[in-house]
Design a protein around this motif. Structure first.
Motif, mmCIF file in Angstrom:
data_model
loop_
_atom_site.group_PDB
_atom_site.id
_atom_site.type_symbol
_atom_site.label_atom_id
_atom_site.label_comp_id
_atom_site.label_asym_id
_atom_site.label_seq_id
_atom_site.Cartn_x
_atom_site.Cartn_y
_atom_site.Cartn_z
ATOM 1 N N LYS A 1 0.805 -1.313 -0.052
ATOM 2 C CA LYS A 1 -0.177 -0.133 0.249
ATOM 3 C C LYS A 1 0.982 1.395 0.278
ATOM 4 O O LYS A 1 0.312 2.329 -0.583
ATOM 5 N N TRP B 1 3.897 1.841 -0.755
ATOM 6 C CA TRP B 1 4.546 1.709 -2.579
ATOM 7 C C TRP B 1 3.397 2.493 -3.449
ATOM 8 O O TRP B 1 3.883 2.694 -4.418
ATOM 9 N N ARG B 2 3.066 1.887 -3.721
ATOM 10 C CA ARG B 2 1.437 2.205 -4.283
ATOM 11 C C ARG B 2 0.749 4.253 -4.174
ATOM 12 O O ARG B 2 1.151 4.985 -5.068
ATOM 13 N N LYS B 3 1.669 4.499 -2.850
ATOM 14 C CA LYS B 3 1.115 5.899 -2.335
ATOM 15 C C LYS B 3 2.267 6.178 -3.069
ATOM 16 O O LYS B 3 1.860 7.544 -3.272
ATOM 17 N N ARG C 1 4.449 5.741 -5.387
ATOM 18 C CA ARG C 1 4.694 6.172 -6.949
ATOM 19 C C ARG C 1 3.890 7.156 -7.422
ATOM 20 O O ARG C 1 3.473 7.860 -8.215
ATOM 21 N N GLU C 2 2.509 6.938 -6.763
ATOM 22 C CA GLU C 2 1.708 7.777 -7.342
ATOM 23 C C GLU C 2 1.972 9.802 -6.789
ATOM 24 O O GLU C 2 1.713 9.722 -7.648
ATOM 25 N N TYR D 1 8.627 -5.050 -2.176
ATOM 26 C CA TYR D 1 8.494 -3.860 -1.822
ATOM 27 C C TYR D 1 9.454 -3.106 -0.720
ATOM 28 O O TYR D 1 9.240 -4.127 0.247
#
Ligand code: PMP
Length: 395
Positions: free
Chosen positions: A298, A300-302, A304-305, A333
């Motif tokens: 989660k 890493w996704r945030k 990257r965004e 991750y």
């Protein structure tokens, strides 16, 4: 030192249309410089509440210096050795068979113990070169230079190292690597090479476990495996008995062993992690590695965004690999993000000034100021604050 402290510099935030400017004088500085593993606190809080994990030790116990008088590592608690082996067998990230377990006050102590053990018997007239491929963990040069040992010396980037016709040297191989999260192998491969594998992050929440590691000296730490950095427990798996004995000697002279309370606490924690990995585990006990992996995914996704929202920064992409533990292809991750800012900018300074976030400059890892290392293991609120600020940066 408080992790979130007061502010000195005014900061201006803009909304996504770059219209409103909101002064953030009240906003605290976020410290993502250290890899302090506070991310794990929520899991352990939940588990402790349900399972009453405590290691209250009555006053009459743990008085002796000795834990295992007949064993090679005389200060290693047998229960800790058992749980270390059980966990590696469950996860499949290291072959423990035929290895001696040496416990240390964090794997930091074991790094120096390993260097001492490898160099002591060589009787070389000059200190042995110690190298690691850049970007390397910033503590290696710091700890090696600090002790000013006559046995070994820091010689920097392994890639440029000339092994001078088979002269002995030591390469520290960190895999996955701190700071950039990449999976690594030895790079010098010279005749006189001795290897220390620092596998602090070779656990399934950070990377795919592709096969059980079986190197001469492998270092692990509770700090990154379970998040118990405060217990200061690391362990080495060592093939050669003589080397293991010398490492034990180093720790004997240095600290006369390792805290028994800390060893028993970590034994208890590892036992729960192993239990959480079992197919027939208690229903309410969430698999530790899956839980931690989901949290990191989660984040890493945030991240990257947020990075995509700026045109200033980039972060690395990682290949998916088959993880024998997860029995699936998984994405890494890493515990740190190795972030790069635009050509010619000072990344650490930029993040400090624009995001009020402390990170570690690439220079500390033998790299450039365009890079900085960001800890992904902070508490949730700190991480959230950081990504919000990052996404709002306009230059
Ligand atoms: N090796 C690596 C690669 C690390 O990142 C760390 C912690 N940052 C250590 C060793 C030392 O860990 P500890 O002394 O807390 O066990």
């Amino acid at each position: 030192m408080s992790r979130i402290c007061g502010t000195e510099q005014p900061l201006v935030f803009r909304d996504s249309k770059n219209t409103a400017s909101i002064p953030l004088l009240q906003d605290p500085i976020v410290n993502l410089d250290h890899g302090d593993p506070m991310m794990y606190e929520s899991y352990w809080k939940e588990v402790s509440d349900k399972y009453g994990v405590s290691t209250a030790i009555p006053g009459f116990q743990c008085l002796s210096y000795f834990a295992n008088a007949k064993g090679l590592c005389w200060f290693l608690e047998p229960k800790l050795e058992e749980e270390i082996k059980r966990l590696h067998n469950n996860v499949g990230n290291a072959l423990v068979r035929d290895c001696h377990v040496v416990v240390g006050t964090g794997s930091s102590q074991l790094i120096l113990a390993a260097l001492y053990a490898l160099c002591d018997s060589l009787n070389e007239p000059h200190p042995i070169d110690v190298v690691s491929a850049f970007p390397y963990y910033s503590s290696y040069p710091e700890m090696i230079e600090f002790v000013k040992s006559g046995l070994f010396k820091w010689s920097g980037d392994a890639r440029g190292f000339d092994d001078k016709d088979g002269r002995p040297y030591i390469e520290i191989v960190t895999s996955p690597n701190n700071p950039d999260g990449l999976v690594r192998e030895a790079v010098v491969n010279g005749q006189g090479g001795m290897l220390v594998h620092d596998l602090a992050y070779y656990w399934p929440q950070y990377t795919a476990v592709t096969s059980p590691a079986h190197h001469d000296i492998m270092l692990f730490t509770a700090s990154k495996c379970t998040g118990h950095a405060g217990s200061r427990i690391g362990w080495a798996l060592v093939k050669d008995e003589k080397v293991a004995r010398k490492m034990v000697k180093f720790i004997e002279i240095n600290t006369i062993g390792v805290s028994k309370e800390a060893q028993l606490r970590v034994a208890n924690i590892l036992e729960i992690v192993s239990l959480s990995c079992q197919r027939h585990k208690p229903r309410e006990l969430e698999n530790f590695f899956e839980h931690s992996r989901n949290l990191l995914a989660k984040r890493w996704r945030k991240l990257r965004e947020a990075v995509e929202n700026t045109d200033i920064f980039t972060i690395p992409k990682f290949p998916r690999r088959y993880c024998t533990y997860a029995r699936d292809f998984t994405e890494p991750y890493p515990a740190f993000a190795w972030i790069k800012s635009k050509e010619g900018t000072d990344c650490e300074k930029l993040l400090r000034g624009q995001c009020k976030t402390m990170t570690r400059s690439g220079e500390r890892f033998g790299s450039d100021i365009e890079y900085a290392r960001i800890s992904m293991l902070s508490k949730d609120e700190e991480f959230e604050m950081f990504v919000r600020r990052l996404a709002a940066i306009k230059m």
